[in-house]
Design a protein around this motif. Structure first.
Motif, PDB file in Angstrom:
ATOM      1  N   ASN A 114     -36.579  28.271 -17.417  1.00 12.23           N
ATOM      2  CA  ASN A 114     -36.144  27.720 -18.561  1.00 12.23           C
ATOM      3  C   ASN A 114     -35.971  29.186 -19.976  1.00 12.23           C
ATOM      4  O   ASN A 114     -36.505  29.793 -20.511  1.00 12.23           O
ATOM      5  CB  ASN A 114     -37.532  27.900 -18.893  1.00 12.23           C
ATOM      6  CG  ASN A 114     -39.044  28.461 -19.029  1.00 12.23           C
ATOM      7  OD1 ASN A 114     -38.418  29.163 -17.801  1.00 12.23           O
ATOM      8  ND2 ASN A 114     -39.738  28.478 -19.528  1.00 12.23           N
ATOM      9  N   THR A 139     -26.248  23.113 -18.603  1.00 12.62           N
ATOM     10  CA  THR A 139     -27.143  24.058 -19.589  1.00 12.62           C
ATOM     11  C   THR A 139     -27.640  22.662 -20.610  1.00 12.62           C
ATOM     12  O   THR A 139     -26.664  21.708 -20.243  1.00 12.62           O
ATOM     13  CB  THR A 139     -26.186  25.082 -20.110  1.00 12.62           C
ATOM     14  OG1 THR A 139     -25.068  24.168 -20.695  1.00 12.62           O
ATOM     15  CG2 THR A 139     -25.718  25.761 -19.698  1.00 12.62           C
ATOM     16  N   SER A 191     -32.884  25.220 -21.500  1.00  9.96           N
ATOM     17  CA  SER A 191     -33.112  25.303 -19.905  1.00  9.96           C
ATOM     18  C   SER A 191     -31.720  25.130 -19.825  1.00  9.96           C
ATOM     19  O   SER A 191     -30.732  24.848 -20.115  1.00  9.96           O
ATOM     20  CB  SER A 191     -33.492  24.550 -19.016  1.00  9.96           C
ATOM     21  OG  SER A 191     -33.167  22.880 -19.229  1.00  9.96           O
ATOM     22  N   TYR A 192     -31.511  25.501 -17.924  1.00  9.63           N
ATOM     23  CA  TYR A 192     -30.342  25.774 -17.588  1.00  9.63           C
ATOM     24  C   TYR A 192     -30.532  25.307 -16.035  1.00  9.63           C
ATOM     25  O   TYR A 192     -31.857  25.546 -15.785  1.00  9.63           O
ATOM     26  CB  TYR A 192     -29.746  27.174 -17.423  1.00  9.63           C
ATOM     27  CG  TYR A 192     -29.558  27.945 -16.663  1.00  9.63           C
ATOM     28  CD1 TYR A 192     -29.434  28.452 -16.089  1.00  9.63           C
ATOM     29  CD2 TYR A 192     -30.676  29.258 -17.645  1.00  9.63           C
ATOM     30  CE1 TYR A 192     -29.925  29.870 -15.286  1.00  9.63           C
ATOM     31  CE2 TYR A 192     -31.293  30.026 -17.492  1.00  9.63           C
ATOM     32  CZ  TYR A 192     -30.575  30.345 -15.681  1.00  9.63           C
ATOM     33  OH  TYR A 192     -30.787  31.488 -15.257  1.00  9.63           O
ATOM     34  N   GLY A 193     -29.628  24.387 -15.063  1.00  7.91           N
ATOM     35  CA  GLY A 193     -29.866  24.126 -13.906  1.00  7.91           C
ATOM     36  C   GLY A 193     -28.706  25.227 -13.507  1.00  7.91           C
ATOM     37  O   GLY A 193     -28.163  25.327 -13.708  1.00  7.91           O
ATOM     38  N   SER A 251     -38.243  22.556 -10.426  1.00  7.81           N
ATOM     39  CA  SER A 251     -37.798  21.836  -9.987  1.00  7.81           C
ATOM     40  C   SER A 251     -36.698  22.208  -8.853  1.00  7.81           C
ATOM     41  O   SER A 251     -35.228  21.818  -8.024  1.00  7.81           O
ATOM     42  CB  SER A 251     -36.700  21.226 -10.901  1.00  7.81           C
ATOM     43  OG  SER A 251     -37.466  20.928 -12.179  1.00  7.81           O
ATOM     44  N   ARG A 258     -33.580  25.102 -11.662  1.00  8.19           N
ATOM     45  CA  ARG A 258     -33.557  24.853 -13.388  1.00  8.19           C
ATOM     46  C   ARG A 258     -34.445  27.029 -13.994  1.00  8.19           C
ATOM     47  O   ARG A 258     -35.689  26.780 -13.585  1.00  8.19           O
ATOM     48  CB  ARG A 258     -34.587  23.815 -13.972  1.00  8.19           C
ATOM     49  CG  ARG A 258     -33.676  22.428 -13.496  1.00  8.19           C
ATOM     50  CD  ARG A 258     -33.548  21.342 -14.790  1.00  8.19           C
ATOM     51  NE  ARG A 258     -32.996  22.041 -16.327  1.00  8.19           N
ATOM     52  CZ  ARG A 258     -32.392  21.887 -16.372  1.00  8.19           C
ATOM     53  NH1 ARG A 258     -30.690  21.211 -15.305  1.00  8.19           N
ATOM     54  NH2 ARG A 258     -31.270  22.238 -17.793  1.00  8.19           N
TER      55      ARG A 258
END
Length: 246
Positions: A223, A149, A153-155, A186, A221
């Motif tokens: 946003n 995180t 945003s977070y992955g 991404s 990812r």
């Protein structure tokens, strides 16, 4: 006083010949005292008149003997009865006796065999030997997980598992985010497309086919924070994913 013998009747041909002789005599007299040019003209005139008189003689002769121009009549065709009856004295073709095959003795009653028709639905095709059934394709499963995180945003990663023995050439992963304003970036391991808040992922060259008994990963990812941007739904080929936050 003796009676005068009747004069013979003059025919049209004799009359025309007399006219030709008189015309030739008159033409000779005229040509005697004329120059060369006048002689040529008169010779042409006399020739034309001679042709006309000759044609008239021929026409007169034909008209006096019309029977020579009568059409030839043909005998009517023979009727069927007449055609079928040969004239007397004509040898007829001798009829040949019909060829007969030697008689075949019927089998004795004890040797008769009654054919039994095959039953409906029965097949006479032999079953293939040594063939193997095609491997069945098991339903794939997917597990969603947030891996890191950030402030805005977070992955995330989705692990897709193919439990069956056969490779899976195609699969479809669908994520529904809470809002259309959220974006996915991404992306690795898949090709992404969106329709409003719904994002669809299909395999790319690195994840197709998914080998049997193995897993492939799709990472991306979003946003937004996990608290307000986590997916509402996740499905792999229509089956719900596991690991979604409550």
């Amino acid at each position: 006083m003796p009676a005068t013998p009747p004069q013979p009747r003059r025919t049209v041909a004799i009359i025309l010949l007399d006219r030709i002789v008189a015309l030739a005599t008159a033409a000779g007299r005229v040509l005697t005292g004329r120059d060369d040019a006048s002689r040529v003209i008169w010779v042409a005139v006399v020739a034309v008149l001679g042709v006309l008189v000759t044609t008239a003689v021929l026409v007169a002769g034909v008209l006096r003997t019309p029977e020579k121009l009568a059409p030839v009549t043909l005998d009517p065709p023979l009727s069927v009865d007449q055609a079928g009856t040969p004239p007397a004295g004509t040898p007829r073709a001798r009829a040949r006796p019909a060829a007969t095959s030697p008689a075949v003795a019927a089998p004795p009653p004890s040797a008769s065999v009654t054919a039994v028709p095959p039953s409906v639905g029965a097949t006479t095709r032999p079953a293939p030997t040594g063939s193997t059934a095609a491997p069945t394709t098991a339903a794939r499963t997917a597990d969603f997980a947030i891996e890191d995180t950030a402030l805005l945003s977070y992955g995330a990663a989705v692990t897709i598992t193919n439990p069956g023995p056969a490779p899976a050439a195609q699969w479809t992963l669908v994520l529904t985010l809470p809002r259309e304003s959220l974006r996915v970036s991404s992306v690795e391991g898949a090709l992404a497309s969106r329709d409003g808040a719904v994002w669809t992922f299909v395999p790319d060259g690195s994840t197709a086919p998914a080998p049997g008994g193995a897993s492939v990963r799709v990472t991306f990812r979003v946003n937004g924070t996990p608290a307000g941007a986590a997916p509402d739904t996740c499905a792999i080929d229509g089956a719900a994913c596991t690991g979604l936050p409550n």
